[in-house]
Design a protein around this motif. Structure first.
Motif, mmCIF file in Angstrom:
data_model
loop_
_atom_site.group_PDB
_atom_site.id
_atom_site.type_symbol
_atom_site.label_atom_id
_atom_site.label_comp_id
_atom_site.label_asym_id
_atom_site.label_seq_id
_atom_site.Cartn_x
_atom_site.Cartn_y
_atom_site.Cartn_z
ATOM 1 N N ASP B 386 -3.855 -2.307 -11.941
ATOM 2 C CA ASP B 386 -4.999 -2.012 -11.098
ATOM 3 C C ASP B 386 -5.388 -3.412 -10.592
ATOM 4 O OD1 ASP B 386 -4.574 0.614 -11.307
ATOM 5 O OD2 ASP B 386 -6.338 0.648 -13.306
ATOM 6 N N VAL B 387 -6.169 -3.216 -9.561
ATOM 7 C CA VAL B 387 -6.762 -4.434 -8.923
ATOM 8 C C VAL B 387 -8.369 -4.420 -9.204
ATOM 9 C CG1 VAL B 387 -4.954 -4.701 -7.312
ATOM 10 C CG2 VAL B 387 -7.176 -3.215 -6.595
ATOM 11 N N TYR B 388 -8.837 -5.721 -8.658
ATOM 12 C CA TYR B 388 -10.428 -5.626 -9.027
ATOM 13 C C TYR B 388 -11.029 -6.107 -7.786
ATOM 14 C CZ TYR B 388 -8.714 -5.460 -13.924
ATOM 15 O OH TYR B 388 -8.252 -5.094 -14.973
ATOM 16 N N ASP B 389 -12.426 -5.991 -7.756
ATOM 17 C CA ASP B 389 -13.100 -6.565 -6.592
ATOM 18 C C ASP B 389 -13.710 -8.036 -7.119
ATOM 19 O OD1 ASP B 389 -15.374 -5.966 -8.061
ATOM 20 O OD2 ASP B 389 -16.186 -4.287 -6.596
ATOM 21 N N ILE B 390 -14.453 -8.434 -6.443
ATOM 22 C CA ILE B 390 -14.883 -9.865 -6.669
ATOM 23 C C ILE B 390 -15.906 -9.859 -7.744
ATOM 24 C CG2 ILE B 390 -16.848 -9.824 -4.945
ATOM 25 C CD1 ILE B 390 -14.482 -12.898 -5.416
ATOM 26 N N LYS B 391 -16.610 -8.705 -7.906
ATOM 27 C CA LYS B 391 -17.618 -8.637 -9.040
ATOM 28 C C LYS B 391 -16.971 -8.260 -10.573
ATOM 29 C CE LYS B 391 -21.061 -7.435 -5.848
ATOM 30 N NZ LYS B 391 -21.332 -6.560 -4.902
ATOM 31 N N GLY B 392 -15.647 -7.888 -10.479
ATOM 32 C CA GLY B 392 -14.919 -7.558 -11.625
ATOM 33 C C GLY B 392 -14.715 -5.981 -11.645
ATOM 34 N N ASN B 393 -15.052 -5.239 -10.805
ATOM 35 C CA ASN B 393 -14.979 -3.785 -10.925
ATOM 36 C C ASN B 393 -13.491 -3.491 -10.876
ATOM 37 O OD1 ASN B 393 -17.747 -3.139 -10.992
ATOM 38 N ND2 ASN B 393 -18.021 -3.718 -8.997
ATOM 39 N N ARG B 394 -12.989 -2.545 -11.564
ATOM 40 C CA ARG B 394 -11.570 -2.310 -11.542
ATOM 41 C C ARG B 394 -11.267 -0.958 -10.445
ATOM 42 N NH1 ARG B 394 -9.015 -1.691 -17.207
ATOM 43 N NH2 ARG B 394 -6.810 -2.313 -16.891
ATOM 44 N N PHE B 395 -9.963 -1.310 -9.678
ATOM 45 C CA PHE B 395 -9.747 0.006 -8.558
ATOM 46 C C PHE B 395 -8.165 0.074 -9.118
ATOM 47 C CE2 PHE B 395 -13.420 -1.926 -7.011
ATOM 48 C CZ PHE B 395 -14.239 -0.892 -6.459
ATOM 49 N N ALA B 396 -7.970 1.682 -8.778
ATOM 50 C CA ALA B 396 -6.626 1.998 -8.693
ATOM 51 C C ALA B 396 -6.269 2.337 -7.276
ATOM 52 C CB ALA B 396 -6.126 3.251 -9.557
ATOM 53 N N VAL B 397 -5.179 1.626 -6.544
ATOM 54 C CA VAL B 397 -4.742 1.617 -5.394
ATOM 55 C C VAL B 397 -3.525 2.211 -5.054
ATOM 56 C CG1 VAL B 397 -6.529 -0.106 -4.695
ATOM 57 C CG2 VAL B 397 -4.190 -0.531 -5.011
ATOM 58 N N ASP B 398 -3.308 2.874 -4.039
ATOM 59 C CA ASP B 398 -2.117 3.470 -3.740
ATOM 60 C C ASP B 398 -0.983 2.280 -3.007
ATOM 61 O OD1 ASP B 398 0.050 4.776 -2.629
ATOM 62 O OD2 ASP B 398 -0.957 5.719 -0.780
ATOM 63 N N ARG B 399 0.071 2.042 -3.892
ATOM 64 C CA ARG B 399 0.875 1.072 -3.578
ATOM 65 C C ARG B 399 2.017 1.568 -2.474
ATOM 66 N NH1 ARG B 399 -0.941 -2.978 -6.450
ATOM 67 N NH2 ARG B 399 -2.578 -2.435 -7.665
ATOM 68 N N ASP B 400 2.089 2.868 -2.217
ATOM 69 C CA ASP B 400 3.047 3.286 -1.437
ATOM 70 C C ASP B 400 2.737 3.285 0.103
ATOM 71 O OD1 ASP B 400 4.745 4.140 -3.521
ATOM 72 O OD2 ASP B 400 4.003 6.105 -3.496
ATOM 73 N N LEU B 401 2.532 1.765 0.305
ATOM 74 C CA LEU B 401 1.841 1.613 1.715
ATOM 75 C C LEU B 401 2.704 0.603 2.345
ATOM 76 C CD1 LEU B 401 -2.001 1.603 0.852
ATOM 77 C CD2 LEU B 401 -0.757 3.339 2.208
ATOM 78 N N VAL B 402 2.711 0.181 3.492
ATOM 79 C CA VAL B 402 3.293 -0.966 3.982
ATOM 80 C C VAL B 402 2.505 -1.917 3.769
ATOM 81 C CG1 VAL B 402 4.321 -2.049 6.261
ATOM 82 C CG2 VAL B 402 4.477 0.589 5.600
ATOM 83 N N SER B 403 3.200 -3.144 3.417
ATOM 84 C CA SER B 403 2.371 -4.157 3.238
ATOM 85 C C SER B 403 2.683 -5.636 3.993
ATOM 86 C CB SER B 403 2.331 -5.006 1.642
ATOM 87 O OG SER B 403 3.315 -5.125 1.139
ATOM 88 N N ARG B 404 1.907 -6.470 4.404
ATOM 89 C CA ARG B 404 2.451 -7.411 5.153
ATOM 90 C C ARG B 404 1.822 -8.792 4.225
ATOM 91 N NH1 ARG B 404 -0.753 -8.711 10.679
ATOM 92 N NH2 ARG B 404 -0.247 -11.045 10.868
ATOM 93 N N CYS B 405 2.523 -9.758 4.573
ATOM 94 C CA CYS B 405 1.890 -11.145 3.877
ATOM 95 C C CYS B 405 1.312 -11.947 4.887
ATOM 96 C CB CYS B 405 3.086 -12.090 3.150
ATOM 97 S SG CYS B 405 2.621 -13.773 2.920
#
Lengths: 474, 474
Positions: B386-405
């Motif tokens: 999972d990922v986090y926001d700047i305040k430390g809240n945890r999120f599950a995000v969909d990783r089946d997406l196109v990503s770009r660096c």
């Protein structure tokens, strides 16, 4: 300031080409620069930017590159581009002096030149004067709010471009700042350069105390330590005191500490006590972090024992008002050898202009306090009769006052006749100007309005021209 | 951009001297440029100013004049000034590309260089990026509000200095303006130059119709007539129609008329009807006078038939917010050959930083709509957990997406490895970026917040470093 001939709006050049084709390019014209409203709800504006205008006019000629570019636009005719090739400013400029306080509606700069020349310089003139006057005004407000405490300008990183930062440093010094962090401004304008150190400096070492001791060792006579990288009260000030004591042991003194976050009023009091408890009364407190005249005033009302203010973003950009809305309008033009006064009326009454060649006289009482200004026709020597305000209300004013003509000749027929003062002299002139301004005009929140009157002769001209234009339109 | 080596805060130089004396001047360091808050209550920022940063870095060396000036300050040691004499930027820069939309907290530019070099460039980097990104953002907002109608930048006379005007023209074009009135910006950056004429042009002739006819005769294919010098409805538009008919008789067409005062919604409707009644449907209405995104939106809501907006002061200066408050913070420094992540904590929680060498990945759905960004450690290839926001809240995000660096190499070990796009390409890139931004983020008044997450690895590092620092201070 070479290479600035194209720093102009395209329409100045297209209008010049029409003036040429219709045979009025060289007709003598008079333009005024003025503004309609004080920025920042201020009671005054500090005039600045004249020196850059002088540099621009002295260097104004079209390079081959510029001519080639204009040619490439397919807008300009060969005869017009030939005229540009030999272009020089041959007109006259009359102006207030940098550091003078100035007010809405009065002509601050009067340009008298062949029409094409007077038109071309509009954009660069406004660009120089609008911005520097805005920032000099802001600086004067900030410095007045600081009530004698030092103010240093720190704005370069948030300024509007490299030159935005340079001009801001210059104008801030004129308005009363004692120095700038901007090294190039120091070199170019002879302004003292000042600084402390950054958070990254503390982070570059293993510990805060290591960073502080390293800094004071290299700069034993001029160290100001930034104490908020980790925790101001529990870490920063504790370590600063240790560093100060080590400096004392070597016969030197820490100059100051800097606060850059948190509740500055509360922290400065705590820190002052901690320093004083260690007999470090001589260590100054420098504060920064989005300061402006209002925050400084509030801090001092709260009794914050701050000695020096570092002011950045909100000074170097004007912040709440990012532009002085100065304009440049035609006041007269020659036709068949006669000068014809000109005025603009408008659907918005406030956008009208005052016609003819004008001057401004400022009246002072015996205490050297400014009483009012009168805009008059340039050939009016003795002012008699009542005066008027811009709306047409009539006033009887005391004429047994000392008056001063505010328009100084800068260029006459293309020759610079003005001896440019140093920036220190300009700053001094600004301080003197502000001292002669009545206190109620310097109020930060609700200043009174300074009276700018129109002479009877000018008022009569204005009225008669309004009637003529009105009849024409109806 | 030569001669900019002193465009820096004094403290960058004094810190460098301490780094030299303590033997860490050449230790490898990583700094991030980021901002904490969108200006204008906007949902995004348009990144701009990279090309000027590249020019600055390519030309960065100390002239004899600059060395002499630094010597004259009596602050710098001979060995430090000797080091300055041979100074060149030998570091690496990774950056978003101009025209990209960017968001608070994410590292937009990453600098990896010997500490002294990374420190010196701070001020100029922030100066370039903060201002141009501010104006490109404002321009994007203005152009989106204009809903496909043309916007021309007219701000030079109110801009913050000559370069303030030039940079503003460039950034405005990136944000979507179709041209500028600033001729020098046209020459320097290849931006189309545009213009109409001024009130003074009308006043230079005996009558308005004489002025109009003179202008259209010289520019039969490109005339836009300013109709409010005396009275828009009773004089200006009447004369413009006469001039348009004369042009028609000679086989040409008037391009447009310009409104510059009064109630623009009401006037534009009246004027449109008067033009249409004379079969002049093709004559465009250009409007100016203190316009910005909010006024344009309001005019269009009122059904104002305006075709082109001329936007000056409020675009070229940012107006309500005159600065983007971008900062530049240390993320890591080498010690004994190891890279140590660094962070700043603060009395103000919002002023903390994210440590270590970082990159940003942007995730798009199948419609090419941006979904979220993830800040991660530079060596994290696959994001899992999972990922986090700047305040430390945890999120599950969909990783089946196109990503770009998002970090593109610009300099590597002092060598420019980036092929600078043309300004037209940058503008196009900006338009594409804005198209991929969800609509709710482009709302003028209450945009949603774009999600910028922190990777689990980075979040763990952040947490553990906070704990260590906290323990040290207590």
């Amino acid at each position: 300031m070479k290479g600035m001939e194209l720093l102009t709006d395209l329409y100045e050049l297209t209008m010049m080409q029409v003036y040429m084709k219709t045979g009025i390019l060289h007709n003598y014209a008079i333009f005024d620069m003025f503004f309609r409203k004080n920025p920042f709800n201020s009671g005054y504006v500090v005039f600045a930017g004249l020196e850059q205008l002088i540099d621009y006019l002295e260097n104004l000629s079209f390079s081959k590159d510029s001519i080639d570019y204009l040619y490439s636009l397919h807008i300009f005719s060969d005869d017009f581009l030939d005229y540009c090739k030999s272009f020089r400013f041959t007109g006259s400029i009359y102006s207030f002096q940098e550091g003078d306080v100035v007010f809405p509606e009065e002509p601050i700069i009067r340009v008298e030149a062949p029409l094409g020349q007077a038109q071309l310089i509009e954009t660069a003139l406004l660009n120089c004067i609008n911005f520097q006057s805005l920032i000099a005004t802001k600086a004067a407000r900030v410095c007045l709010a600081a009530k004698g405490r030092q103010v240093i300008e720190f704005g370069l990183r948030r300024a509007q471009g490299p030159d935005g930062g340079l001009s801001a440093s210059r104008a801030s010094f004129i308005g009363g700042c004692i120095g700038t962090s901007n090294v190039l401004a120091g070199k170019m304008y002879g302004i003292p350069v000042k600084g402390t150190h950054a958070h990254s400096f503390v982070m570059a070492y293993n510990t805060e105390i290591e960073a502080f001791n390293n800094y004071t060792k290299v700069f034993p006579d001029s160290s100001i330590l930034l104490v908020d990288t980790y925790d101001t009260v529990h870490s920063g000030i504790v370590n600063a005191i240790v560093a100060a004591k080590e400096l004392e042991a070597s016969g030197k003194r820490l100059v100051g500490i800097r606060l850059d976050s948190g509740n500055l009023a509360e922290l400065s009091k705590k820190v002052r006590k901690l320093l004083d408890d260690e007999n470090l009364e001589y260590v100054k407190i420098v504060a920064s972090n989005d300061l402006d005249e209002f925050r400084i005033d509030e801090l001092l009302r709260q009794g914050a024992p701050i000695d020096v203010f570092g002011v950045g973003t909100r000074l170097a950009t004007g912040y709440s008002e990012s532009a002085l809305s100065g304009v440049y309008k035609m006041a007269a033009i020659e036709k068949d050898g006669t000068l014809i006064p000109k005025m603009k009326v408008s659907d918005e009454m406030s956008k009208g202009t005052i016609p003819s060649r004008k001057n401004v006289y400022r009246y002072y009482d015996s205490d050297n306090t400014m009483c009012f200004d009168i805009i008059c026709q340039d050939d009016e020597i003795v002012l008699d009769g009542d005066v008027y305000d811009i709306k047409g209300n009539r006033f009887a004013v005391d004429r047994d006052l000392v008056s001063r003509c505010m328009h100084t000749p800068i260029f006459q027929n293309g020759t610079l006749v003005y001896s440019k003062p140093s920036i220190q002299e300009i700053q001094h002139h600004c301080i003197v100007s502000l001292q002669s301004l009545p206190e109620n005009l310097k109020d930060l929140y609700n200043p009174d309005e300074y009276q700018v009157y129109i002479s009877p002769k000018l008022f009569n001209l204005l009225q008669s021209m309004r009637t003529v234009l009105h009849n024409k339109i109806d």
